[in-house]
Structures are given as C-alpha cells and as structure tokens.
Design an enzyme around this catalytic site. Structure first.
Site, PDB file in Angstrom:
ATOM      1  N   SER A 185      47.867  75.635  88.618  1.00  0.00           N
ATOM      2  CA  SER A 185      48.800  76.042  87.577  1.00  0.00           C
ATOM      3  C   SER A 185      49.479  77.340  87.985  1.00  0.00           C
ATOM      4  O   SER A 185      48.919  78.124  88.755  1.00  0.00           O
ATOM      5  CB  SER A 185      48.051  76.229  86.247  1.00  0.00           C
ATOM      6  N   TYR A 198      41.041  81.281  82.457  1.00  0.00           N
ATOM      7  CA  TYR A 198      41.678  80.127  83.093  1.00  0.00           C
ATOM      8  C   TYR A 198      42.492  80.575  84.301  1.00  0.00           C
ATOM      9  O   TYR A 198      42.392  79.991  85.391  1.00  0.00           O
ATOM     10  CB  TYR A 198      42.569  79.429  82.061  1.00  0.00           C
ATOM     11  N   ALA A 200      42.153  83.335  86.046  1.00  0.00           N
ATOM     12  CA  ALA A 200      41.269  83.863  87.078  1.00  0.00           C
ATOM     13  C   ALA A 200      40.667  82.728  87.909  1.00  0.00           C
ATOM     14  O   ALA A 200      40.588  82.811  89.137  1.00  0.00           O
ATOM     15  CB  ALA A 200      40.168  84.696  86.441  1.00  0.00           C
ATOM     16  N   ALA A 201      40.243  81.662  87.237  1.00  0.00           N
ATOM     17  CA  ALA A 201      39.656  80.529  87.948  1.00  0.00           C
ATOM     18  C   ALA A 201      40.680  79.844  88.840  1.00  0.00           C
ATOM     19  O   ALA A 201      40.383  79.463  89.984  1.00  0.00           O
ATOM     20  CB  ALA A 201      39.073  79.533  86.949  1.00  0.00           C
ATOM     21  N   LYS A 202      41.908  79.685  88.337  1.00  0.00           N
ATOM     22  CA  LYS A 202      42.949  79.043  89.136  1.00  0.00           C
ATOM     23  C   LYS A 202      43.344  79.901  90.337  1.00  0.00           C
ATOM     24  O   LYS A 202      43.640  79.378  91.413  1.00  0.00           O
ATOM     25  CB  LYS A 202      44.178  78.753  88.261  1.00  0.00           C
TER      26      LYS A 202
END
Length: 353
Positions: A185, A198, A200-202
C-alpha cells in the site's frame, strides 16, 4: 567530514531536481517503450501452472484467484475461512482452472504455511507463483489504544503473514524460476492518520522484499503491488472480530464506499506478475507525492496535516481502544471488550485487503 556532508546537503538536492527535470522526457519515452514491450511481447503463460494465493477468501485475494483462473492456472487458495473458499473454488473452475485446492490455514503460523505449501507440492509437483494478499488494517488513532495486545496481531498479519509463506515456498520457486507477488500500500511511505501500525508493517514489508530481490537475483521474480484507496470488503467494513484469542475476521455488513474497483487492481496485479514487472501501482499518480517526500517533506507534511485537520473525524474502529465490539451471528448477542467499559453495541470500521 561534517563540512563535506554540509556541502553535499546543500548541493545534491537541487542538482538532483535539475537532472531529473532534464532527464524526464527521456525517462518517459523509455517507460512508454517498456510498457509497449511488456504489454504486447512479454507475458508468462500460466496455463496449467500453479499459483498459491493467501488471503483468497475475499477482496483482492478472491479477485486475483479469478484472474489466474482465466489464464488456466491451477490454484491453491488459502484463508482462515474455508467455507468461503469452496464457493470461490467453484467460480475459479468455471473461469478456467482445471484444479483448485482449498486450504484453511493461518499465515502467521509457520507450521500452517509449511502445510499448505507441502500440500501444493504433493498435489501439483510445483509452485510457480506465490501471491501474498492476506492483510489487516485499522482506523484508530494510536493514542486511543488502551489494549496493546492488538498491536502484534496487526503486525503479524501484515508482516509475518507474508514472510512465513515466502520462507517456505522460496526453494520451490527457485526450481521453477517462479515469482512472489506482494500486496502492499502507498501508506508504506505516505503517512496518513489512523494507520500508524498498518503503515509501519507495510514499510517493513516493502524493505524486506526489496532486499530479498537482490538476494534471489534472477532466480525468483518479485512483483510489489502498491495501491491507494481500494473498495474492498475490508474498506467497506464487512469484517468484525470473532470471540477467541485468535481474533479471526468474518463478514459483518455491506456499506457503500467509494474507491478504485478491486477487480481492476487484481487484473493489474496478475497482468504485471505474468509480464514479470517489478512494480504494479494503482493509481500511479500517487507517485508524485514521493517526490515531495524526498525533496520537500515539510510541504507534504503541512499539506497532509491541513487535510487531516479539516476532514479527519475521530470516528474510529474500536479494536484495542478498550471499547466494546459488537459480535453478531448467533443469539444471544455477545460483546467482546478490550478493557473496562459500558457494553454498548459499536460497529467497527476496518481496512483490510
């Protein structure tokens, strides 16, 4: 050294912008030529090859399964909800898949990942494409969270839910010169409110696969797909938390939402993967913000802050905020609370792919 760095800090950014301005026409011409070549002359035939798709029970994953089915690929559909997968498997067969395996598995568990990859190898003898689409978003402000136990759940699904299947499938993908497809994303570099974990994870996911690209070289291809707003089940708020430690997600409701069609993005992903593209972007005009992120980050920050101040209302999902989550499905009605609070039904809003 400090003097040298100070000089380079002053000279390199404007010089780079100047070089980019002069080279832009040439780069645009090259991009057009590459697009023509990729579109009309370069495409991998997926007929009777094998695509393993995680998160295939809804949204982007479901539509990607249909796109591979139209190309005659054999499928392995993986999700927590095997009941949903049965109907999707039937649709895929009607669209052109000769064989479709369905596997109920949790992608954040290495043993589950090893199980469905092993089943794919035992049944088909090969894996050509691994498509990681399992993802989970949120819409709460970080400071509202009172139950940090949801933090690792979000990070596990969005990060480890991609890494474990990749780790297990990589040796088999090397054998077939296969490809890994990643659903990411623009939030991985474009900061937006209510999506801190979200994003940070992406960001971690993108950096992992960019590094892995150098490690596997030409033996395994990697396609990173990034999207802006997509009208998926998750964006429509059709998911809610089930009771239990696993915090599984199930369908809840249908809410009208604007956004890019999931079908179009799924088709772009599969087309790009079959052409061997390194990146798929939808929509591509988001890239202009990256220029500001690099060369004028303050302008980007001020712009986003202004838009957030004017339009972002604190109407959030209540995962991890200590507020009750309304559970529906079997009487009597139940509540799942993340902390002490009054038990009042509250429908959550989730952003998942």
């Amino acid at each position: 050294m400090d003097l040298v760095n100070s000089f380079l800090n002053f000279v390199v950014p404007p010089a780079s912008l100047l070089m980019l301005a002069f080279s832009w026409p040439t780069l645009s011409f090259i991009n057009v030529c590459e697009w023509i070549y990729d579109t009309y002359f370069r495409e991998i035939d997926m007929d009777n090859k094998v695509a393993v798709i995680t998160g295939a029970s809804s949204g982007i994953g479901e539509q990607i399964a249909y796109e591979y089915a139209k190309r005659g690929a054999n499928l392995v559909l993986v999700a927590r909800r095997d009941t949903r997968l049965r109907g999707i498997a039937e649709n895929a067969r009607r669209l052109g898949s000769r064989n479709v395996l369905i596997m109920a598995a949790d992608v954040v568990k290495e043993d589950d990942c090893r199980r469905f990859i092993t089943e794919a190898i035992n049944f088909y003898g090969r894996v050509d494409h691994l498509v990681n689409t399992a993802s989970l978003g949120h819409t709460f402000f970080f400071e509202e969270a009172t139950d940090p136990s949801v933090f690792p759940i979000l990070l596990d699904i969005n990060f480890w839910g991609n890494i474990y299947p990749t780790y297990v499938a990589l040796p088999y993908l090397r054998q077939t010169k296969g490809r890994i497809v990643v659903n990411a994303s623009v939030e991985n570099w474009l900061p937006l409110p209510r999506m801190s974990l979200y994003a940070a994870a992406k960001a971690a996911l993108i950096n992992f696969y960019e590094t892995l690209r150098f490690e596997v070289k030409d033996n395994v291809g990697i396609t990173i797909a990034t999207h802006g707003w997509i009208g998926t089940e998750m964006a429509r708020g059709r998911f809610m938390v089930e009771e239990g430690a696993e915090m599984q997600w199930k369908e809840e409701r249908e809410v009208h939402v604007t956004g890019g069609p999931v079908e179009e993005f799924a088709k772009l992903i599969v087309d790009g993967a079959c052409r061997g593209n390194a990146y798929v972007k939808y929509p591509s005009w988001y890239d202009v913000f990256f220029v500001f992120r690099v060369f004028a980050p303050n302008i980007l920050y001020w712009t986003l802050q202004m838009l957030s101040t004017n339009h972002v209302v604190r109407r959030t999902s209540y995962i991890g905020t200590g507020r009750p989550l309304y559970l529906e499905g079997s009487p009597p009605r139940k509540f799942l609370t993340a902390g002490p609070s009054t038990q009042v039904p509250v429908q959550q809003q989730l952003k998942m792919e």
